[in-house]
Design a protein around this motif. Sequence first.
Motif, mmCIF file in Angstrom:
data_model
loop_
_atom_site.group_PDB
_atom_site.id
_atom_site.type_symbol
_atom_site.label_atom_id
_atom_site.label_comp_id
_atom_site.label_asym_id
_atom_site.label_seq_id
_atom_site.Cartn_x
_atom_site.Cartn_y
_atom_site.Cartn_z
ATOM 1 N N UNK A 16 57.488 6.670 36.072
ATOM 2 C CA UNK A 16 56.216 5.941 36.064
ATOM 3 C C UNK A 16 55.299 6.474 34.977
ATOM 4 N N UNK A 17 55.170 7.782 34.874
ATOM 5 C CA UNK A 17 54.283 8.360 33.849
ATOM 6 C C UNK A 17 54.754 8.005 32.442
ATOM 7 N N UNK A 18 56.059 8.035 32.232
ATOM 8 C CA UNK A 18 56.593 7.643 30.913
ATOM 9 C C UNK A 18 56.216 6.201 30.587
ATOM 10 N N UNK A 19 56.425 5.313 31.547
ATOM 11 C CA UNK A 19 56.147 3.896 31.319
ATOM 12 C C UNK A 19 54.651 3.623 31.194
ATOM 13 N N UNK A 20 53.841 4.295 32.000
ATOM 14 C CA UNK A 20 52.383 4.120 31.888
ATOM 15 C C UNK A 20 51.927 4.534 30.489
ATOM 16 N N UNK A 21 52.503 5.630 29.980
ATOM 17 C CA UNK A 21 52.130 6.107 28.642
ATOM 18 C C UNK A 21 52.607 5.132 27.558
ATOM 19 N N UNK A 53 49.463 5.235 43.662
ATOM 20 C CA UNK A 53 49.750 6.439 44.432
ATOM 21 C C UNK A 53 50.557 7.454 43.630
ATOM 22 N N UNK A 54 51.293 6.980 42.627
ATOM 23 C CA UNK A 54 52.008 7.904 41.750
ATOM 24 C C UNK A 54 51.007 8.857 41.105
ATOM 25 N N UNK A 55 49.833 8.341 40.781
ATOM 26 C CA UNK A 55 48.805 9.134 40.111
ATOM 27 C C UNK A 55 47.875 9.844 41.085
ATOM 28 N N UNK A 56 47.664 9.278 42.266
ATOM 29 C CA UNK A 56 46.638 9.801 43.157
ATOM 30 C C UNK A 56 47.156 10.284 44.505
ATOM 31 N N UNK A 102 50.569 17.035 34.972
ATOM 32 C CA UNK A 102 49.114 16.862 35.051
ATOM 33 C C UNK A 102 48.550 16.375 33.717
ATOM 34 N N UNK A 103 49.101 16.876 32.621
ATOM 35 C CA UNK A 103 48.646 16.454 31.287
ATOM 36 C C UNK A 103 48.968 14.979 31.048
ATOM 37 N N UNK A 104 50.193 14.576 31.377
ATOM 38 C CA UNK A 104 50.593 13.172 31.199
ATOM 39 C C UNK A 104 49.749 12.264 32.087
ATOM 40 N N UNK A 105 49.505 12.693 33.322
ATOM 41 C CA UNK A 105 48.680 11.927 34.253
ATOM 42 C C UNK A 105 47.271 11.753 33.706
#
Length: 198
Positions: A16-21, A53-56, A102-105
């Motif tokens: 998810x973080x990869x795709x959000x970025x 929820x992936x982020x929070x 945490x940095x990617x988030x």
Amino acid sequence: MGRWEPNARERLAGAALELYAEHGFDKTTVAEIAQRAGLTERTFFRHFADKREVLFGGQEDFNRAFVAGVAAAPAGAAPLDAVAVALAAAPTVLPETRRPHARARALVIARDPALRERELIKLASLSSVIAAALRERGVAEPAASLTAEAGVAVFKVAFARWVAEPDPADTGDIADLAGLLRDALAELRAVMAGGTSG
């Protein structure tokens, strides 16, 4: 694909973080996250209620750690000293191994106004539970709320430094979260005493 998948939650969060970025939060679908992780959408929803929820997710654990820290402060400790004990507990919830996540988030949240708003709500919730824990210790209002807000400000400043991209010219060690929290708290105390520590 079997019902149980090893490290599914971590794989989904990483995907998810990869795709959000790459594409932005809004343009990423749960189907894409599941596909990137090599899992199913159903598996995603077993671990996360939704994309946010992936982020929070995990806020309850975070809040509990802060409340436990305030409660663990010695009897008679000043309100800010009780919050200092709570701040010292933060690295147990955010260990050094979580810094890349945490940095990617943080980068994903910084790019999206709705996510920034949700992050502010998360911090307001943290302030609320810290204030309630201080009131449990007998700290009156407005001191409990003011101290809680100050504690959250210390956390926010230290966390921002912790997740910041390192300066390539800096060859020294990157400070850990515990050290950054101590530094930010010392700076706050210095400002409150009428000066700065720098």
